[in-house]
Design an enzyme around this catalytic site. Structure first.
Site, short mmCIF file in Angstrom:
data_model
loop_
_atom_site.label_atom_id
_atom_site.label_comp_id
_atom_site.label_asym_id
_atom_site.label_seq_id
_atom_site.Cartn_x
_atom_site.Cartn_y
_atom_site.Cartn_z
N HIS A 65 0.72 -1.00 -0.06
CA HIS A 65 -0.09 -0.19 0.13
C HIS A 65 0.81 1.09 0.12
CE1 HIS A 65 -3.38 -2.60 1.31
NE2 HIS A 65 -4.09 -1.62 1.19
N GLU A 86 -1.57 6.36 -1.17
CA GLU A 86 -2.98 6.52 -0.80
C GLU A 86 -3.44 7.82 0.04
OE1 GLU A 86 -6.82 4.01 1.05
OE2 GLU A 86 -4.73 3.32 1.35
#
Length: 353
Positions: free
Chosen positions: A205, A208
């Site tokens: 990830h 974001e």
């Protein structure tokens, strides 16, 4: 453009970024909560689903992630993990998904005494039950796990080692997730180095809630095979004097290497990574040739499906079914699965009507 809803739903799709604990059915949450005495913020499936979607629509990743307190609370036993995993497969298959990767963090499911291997095996068995039930109905689907370490926790190699232990038993790879700002990918560098030495796959990830530097670190320091979200890559792309796109060295590297970006339009709007679907950078990146993929992220929190995500893009960017096919092939080529599996998925999507 509005695509035919039935045709879009039936079209074969690949889901790379789909959280197990973010895809529960509201009715299932209510039943599991009753079993363990957990008090929910709403009493009916409709009201509970609405609560999740409204609470997640906060323009803040921190507040978005707080909604997981409710789902994780009811997923602390092997039977609950097994049930949710089986339903996860059924829900993907009903949406036309032919291959999926269910990511989740075993370390968050140990409060009732489960060990991490027991939790992984419960999900493994639930996914297997779900796939068998789908096959019996004539629905061909494969779903594997991505085991996740929570990036705000003290870094260890425990979950990476877990991924390696089950790499031939239903686990496709590794991920880190959770709070991004202040928790760069390099905190788990030892895990990534271990996985790289063992020729294992992992996604990270990045980009974001954090800036492009988090994506840079995930790729250039940690060697990620894919990037979860990656919205902030747009920070390294500017307009030149002629009105075209001028890519920075890093953005050009991501483009040239075709590093897959697991983009999740609705979720990105909810967390503030994008202002709206029409302003999401996915279309610009797609036109430039980046390996963008479309994903639901958390179907419960975003009240969405992969079909709905493609429908939203069709409305915003005039995408046709051929665009859906092209983006689907991007995803099929990016799965953490053997080459023959990737080729078979590409062939199914390419041949679909």
């Amino acid at each position: 453009m509005s695509l035919d809803a039935e045709a879009l739903q039936a079209f074969p799709k690949v889901s790379l970024h789909d959280h197990l604990d973010g895809g529960l059915r509201p009715q299932t949450i209510i039943e599991l909560a009753a079993d363990v005495g957990h008090v929910l913020p709403a009493d009916t499936p409709d009201d509970l689903g609405r609560w999740f979607a409204e609470s997640a629509n906060s323009a803040s990743l921190i507040r978005y992630l707080k909604t997981f307190d409710q789902t994780i609370a009811v997923l602390q036993t092997a039977p609950s993990l097994h049930r949710v995993a089986a339903e996860f497969v059924a829900d993907l298959a009903s949406d036309g998904v032919i291959y999926g990767e269910a990511r989740w963090a075993p370390e968050q499911h140990l409060r009732a005494g489960l060990t991490e291997p027991e939790a992984v095996e419960a999900v493994r068995d639930g996914l297997a039950e779900g796939m068998a039930a789908c096959r019996a109905r004539g629905q061909e689907i494969e779903v594997r796990q991505l085991v996740t370490a929570m990036r705000q926790a003290e870094p260890t190699c425990d979950i990476a080692e877990l991924a390696l232990s089950y790499r031939h038993d239903g686990v496709a790879g590794f991920d880190i997730a959770g709070l991004e700002n202040g928790y760069p990918p390099s905190r788990f560098l030892e895990s990534f180095q271990l996985l790289r030495r063992e020729s294992a796959y992992y996604t990270i990830h990045a980009g974001e809630a954090g800036g492009c530097e988090y994506i840079w670190e995930a790729v250039q320091v940690c060697g990620a095979n894919r990037i979860g979200h990656g919205v902030a890559i747009i920070e390294d792309i500017h307009q030149d004097e002629a009105g075209g796109a001028a890519l920075g060295d890093f953005a050009a590297y991501v483009l040239n290497e075709q590093i897959p970006l697991e983009m999740c339009p609705s979720s990105n709007v909810q967390t503030g990574a994008a202002a709206s679907i029409s302003e999401h950078p996915i279309h610009h990146l797609d036109r430039l040739g980046f390996c963008v993929t479309v994903n639901p992220d958390n179907r419960l929190m975003s009240a969405t499906t992969l079909t709905r995500e493609f429908a939203l893009l069709a409305e915003a960017f005039d995408y046709s079914l051929e665009d859906v096919r092209r983006l689907g092939i991007n995803a099929a080529r990016s799965v953490f699965a053997p080459y023959r599996v990737r080729n078979a998925l590409v062939a199914r999507i390419a041949a679909a009507g």
